[in-house]
Design a protein around this motif. Sequence first.
Motif, PDB file in Angstrom:
ATOM      1  N   ALA A 193       0.824  -1.245   0.018  1.00 17.66           N
ATOM      2  CA  ALA A 193       0.018   0.050  -0.108  1.00 17.66           C
ATOM      3  C   ALA A 193       0.840   1.433   0.036  1.00 17.66           C
ATOM      4  CB  ALA A 193      -0.960   0.027   1.287  1.00 17.66           C
ATOM      5  N   SER A 234       1.674   3.028  -6.473  1.00 20.52           N
ATOM      6  CA  SER A 234       0.187   3.155  -6.631  1.00 20.52           C
ATOM      7  C   SER A 234      -0.347   3.131  -7.794  1.00 20.52           C
ATOM      8  CB  SER A 234      -0.133   4.390  -5.945  1.00 20.52           C
ATOM      9  OG  SER A 234       0.468   5.707  -6.105  1.00 20.52           O
ATOM     10  N   ALA A 235       0.435   3.248  -8.837  1.00 26.33           N
ATOM     11  CA  ALA A 235       0.021   2.782 -10.326  1.00 26.33           C
ATOM     12  C   ALA A 235      -0.001   1.444 -10.574  1.00 26.33           C
ATOM     13  CB  ALA A 235       1.035   3.708 -11.246  1.00 26.33           C
ATOM     14  N   ALA A 236       0.621   0.474  -9.720  1.00 26.23           N
ATOM     15  CA  ALA A 236       0.280  -0.684 -10.064  1.00 26.23           C
ATOM     16  C   ALA A 236      -0.837  -1.516  -9.080  1.00 26.23           C
ATOM     17  CB  ALA A 236       1.659  -1.469  -9.417  1.00 26.23           C
ATOM     18  N   HIS A 237      -1.210  -2.680  -9.787  1.00 23.01           N
ATOM     19  CA  HIS A 237      -2.260  -3.511  -8.981  1.00 23.01           C
ATOM     20  C   HIS A 237      -1.712  -3.971  -7.872  1.00 23.01           C
ATOM     21  CE1 HIS A 237      -4.820  -2.853 -12.343  1.00 23.01           C
ATOM     22  NE2 HIS A 237      -5.792  -3.603 -11.922  1.00 23.01           N
ATOM     23  N   GLY A 238      -2.286  -4.070  -6.794  1.00 22.49           N
ATOM     24  CA  GLY A 238      -1.886  -4.621  -5.676  1.00 22.49           C
ATOM     25  C   GLY A 238      -2.920  -5.844  -4.944  1.00 22.49           C
TER      26      GLY A 238
END
Lengths: 350, 617
Positions: free
Chosen positions: A73, A77-81
């Motif tokens: 987290a 933040s532009a990547a899927h988590g």
Amino acid sequence: MTFFRPSFRHPQLPANQAGYYLRDYEGGISTLCAGCGHDSINGAIIQACYELSLEPHRIVKLSGIGCSSKSPAYLLSAAHGFNSVHGRMPSIVTGANMANRELLYLGISGDGDTASIGMGQFVHAVRRNLNMVYIVMNNGCYGLTKGQYSATADKGSVGKKGEPNLLESIDLCEIAIQLGAGFVGRSFSGDKQQLVPLLKAAMSHIGMAFIDVISPCVTFNNTPTSTKSYHWVREHSEATSTFDFVPFRQEITTDYENGSTEAVTLHDHSVIYLHKKDPEVAVTDRRQAVDALEEHKEEGLILTGVLYVDPESEDTHTILNTSERPLNSLEQAELCPGSAALKEINEELR
Amino acid sequence: MKPIQSCNDLVIRFANVNGSGSASANNLFARAVFRLGLPVSPKNIFPSNIQGLPTWYEVRISEQGYLGRRGGVDMVVAMNGQTMHRDYAELQPGGYFVYDSSRQLPEEYERQDLVLIGLPLTNLCNEAFDNPRMRGLLKNIIYVGGLAYLLDMELEVLTAAVELQYRKKSQLIPPNLKALELGYDHARRHHQGRCLLTTRRRDDLIGDQILMDGNAATALGAIYGGATVVGWYPITPSTSVIEHFGRYAERFRREEGGGRLMAAIVQAEDELAALGIVIGAAWNGARAFTATSGPGISLMSEFLGLAYFAEIPVVLVNVQRAGPSTGMPTRTQQGDILACGYASHGDTKHLLLFPSTPAECFTMTARAFDLAERLQAPVIVMSDLDLGMNDQLSPPLNWDDDGRYDRGKVLDHDQLEALEEQWGRYRDVDGDGVGYRTFPGTHPSKGAYFTRGTSHDEYSKYSEESDTYLQNMERLVQKWETAKGLLPLPEERPAEEKAAIGLVCYGTTIFSAQEAVETLAREGLAIDVLVIKAFPFQQAVVDFIQGHEEVLVVEQNRDSQLRTLLLVECGLAPEQLTPVTSYDGLPIAARALVEQLRTLLASGQSTTTTVTQGGAA
Ligand SMILES: Cc1ncc(C[n+]2csc(CCOP(=O)(O)OP(=O)(O)O)c2C)c(N)n1
Ligand code: SF4
Ligand SMILES: [Mg+2]
């Protein structure tokens, strides 16, 4: 929690080759304790992705449960988590990777998450040599459940509650080396100099790249008697070698002396140059790698750096001989044999 | 005692030793019956063992087309010394006892109400064949030859079946044919006219039906449904789903040229990981599934909760076996209804499908991927050992080439690019309780979100706000309602006359239940049948129950699990549903069920559990 964060930090850092700024790799504001080692590792991951000019949205960040597992987290933040369940990150990554082999999978876990509840999944992801970067933020305790010793706590180490740990500790790096990880390293959250290039090398490796990062828990396990404290690790760590990581595309400008420097070329043509203290120890030899770890342990030292590399190792897709195209991109026309084939099957069953 | 006499209506039980090669001989027999145009249902009753323990193969031939287990045995082929006396004792009066007469029957075999048919199998075999390893196998073929004569079967059907079975090992054809003839000839010379059980070819009974096991059909459904990622861990009776998937993938999923596989089949370290692999793959945009049985379901519960709450479309096939715990691993049951319906902690419920035939295994599994993706939820296909591992007569598999996969709500790059308002993974913009998903790597700056098993708001942000949590949980209820409109409806099978009694059943129970209902109808008792195909239950289910004075729920578990689910989910009073159960590990038997229903309905007593023992094996 939402905090306002100014967007004009790092003015001195230019865009990288892919056109991204450092801030493009950042995530939400951390809610970890101030001084927690995990935060420094997150900083190093951000730095490594930036320096490697990775496209943030082509990275997938996954984790289990724990303070460490909250990390996804706080970066990219532009990547899927995917914050999954306790100890089960490796199987989620396995599936995700099977579905799309073209993305970079960054798995973040804790020592509890990996060495106890997730031990089974960890060793089997290693055995499969799954193409991923597997980072354990190792504080020798369960931070999120308030400081119980984990299975990586050293025997005799004493945490905040004052009772020494009486059980043997598990060395995840040794296990990873023995079970076929293609890349294994160890570092310390307080040593960005070493950690950032180590992460970059891991991200360039194809196959399982496992990194155990000692990461003090300032709240529960940072006493002077704890072997996972800042103080202890600073005093007792020794690097296998200093090294440079030269990504593919980047020109090599330095000349290295023969003899003390070993160059290891990874699958993607990146090169790790290791400047070794002991030129005899080959980082590509499994047995020597494990011996080196054990010898240092006997002397009360933590060996850090690149511990083992097998640039030739085959990842899960290669082993299974799956399509080179992402399986999630295949369309119905290719996947469904259609009614004519079914007619034949019916006929065979009459 | 008169010997049993019947044509095209009989039950033969083969009693063998596990691992003695009897399976292929018995299969050959069942296929030959099928090729005579006769409805046949073979059932394996086998131990959890690789070699040495007793195993039975029960073949029912039924001109009326009854495919459930009948109960009672008309003829036994006693090839297992360990169980021989029991097999003898359990034969119906007037039944036929076929045994190896190379040795004399011991004295205690003194029933007067049986027809003894001795075939000197060992002697015949030893005289005719030299190879000791082959002898054991060919002995089985000899009794099949004997049966062909006794039951008046066309020998050509059997010889053709042998030729087909060994077409790839043609050197085995001559000895097998010879063995068939040996048995046939011996029976003709010594037992002429003694057996009054007969078969006659019929061309009007089975039409275009096929003979196939449910697990193969399930696997094929997954191939047709576009599954590309499989995570699995071996467990009886689900293993052959994956094995068949692998075989069909070899056939249909090899890339041209390179020969790489357009599927990843990962044998996991346990069932937790198996489902984790499926979740990871489905989350990342591939169609993925796993197959397991009860113990695996228990292990998967944690992940099922995650898939429910994070809304990930997984397909899970549960080939049920007899529990609790390791239970009877090779015996059948419908014992996981509640465990699957409510798997995992917290308020969770899952979509269930109940196939009854291989054709339904195929369509329901293929359709499960559409449902899972449309509803972004786990879908569990509830097969069982009886359906999965036994050959079944089934309508042919059917596929509509004009149908398109329903990939559900997924935003691609261009849709994300065109988005003007802020997208939220769990925002219900259409009012059906289902949000829009995105896959990793789709768009550089839009559509990334954080999937989590913790409480989250519409944007997938962590939240412990009560209102946010409640809203999310209520939306999941909304989605549950949406599901009712998409799942297969129950099938009503009304009685010819107006009936005050209704009978609810599902899965493999429907065959014996239907047979029992037809038997009772001939006695003047009209019963309407409702076959349930899915959970959540639709209004049609409630209407059926409310529309009858008494409703029986027939199922194969001790605790009447579907009944419980119906009571809870449909808000019914316990006295509205009468439990009828059979759970001894054998497929529910029609004759015993008839008896139980008769007594139950005559006594006017309800809410007592009636166990219809399948009969020992
Ligand atoms: C199945 C399950 N059991 C227990 C827990 C409680 N739990 C949460 S985090 C954690 C330990 C985390 O330790 P570690 O992975 O070392 O992470 P750290 O907090 O130290 O970074 C435990 C036991 C849980 N979430 N799920
Ligand atoms: S409890 Fe320990 S591990 Fe958790 S955030 Fe605080 S310092 Fe870090
Ligand atoms: Mg920890």
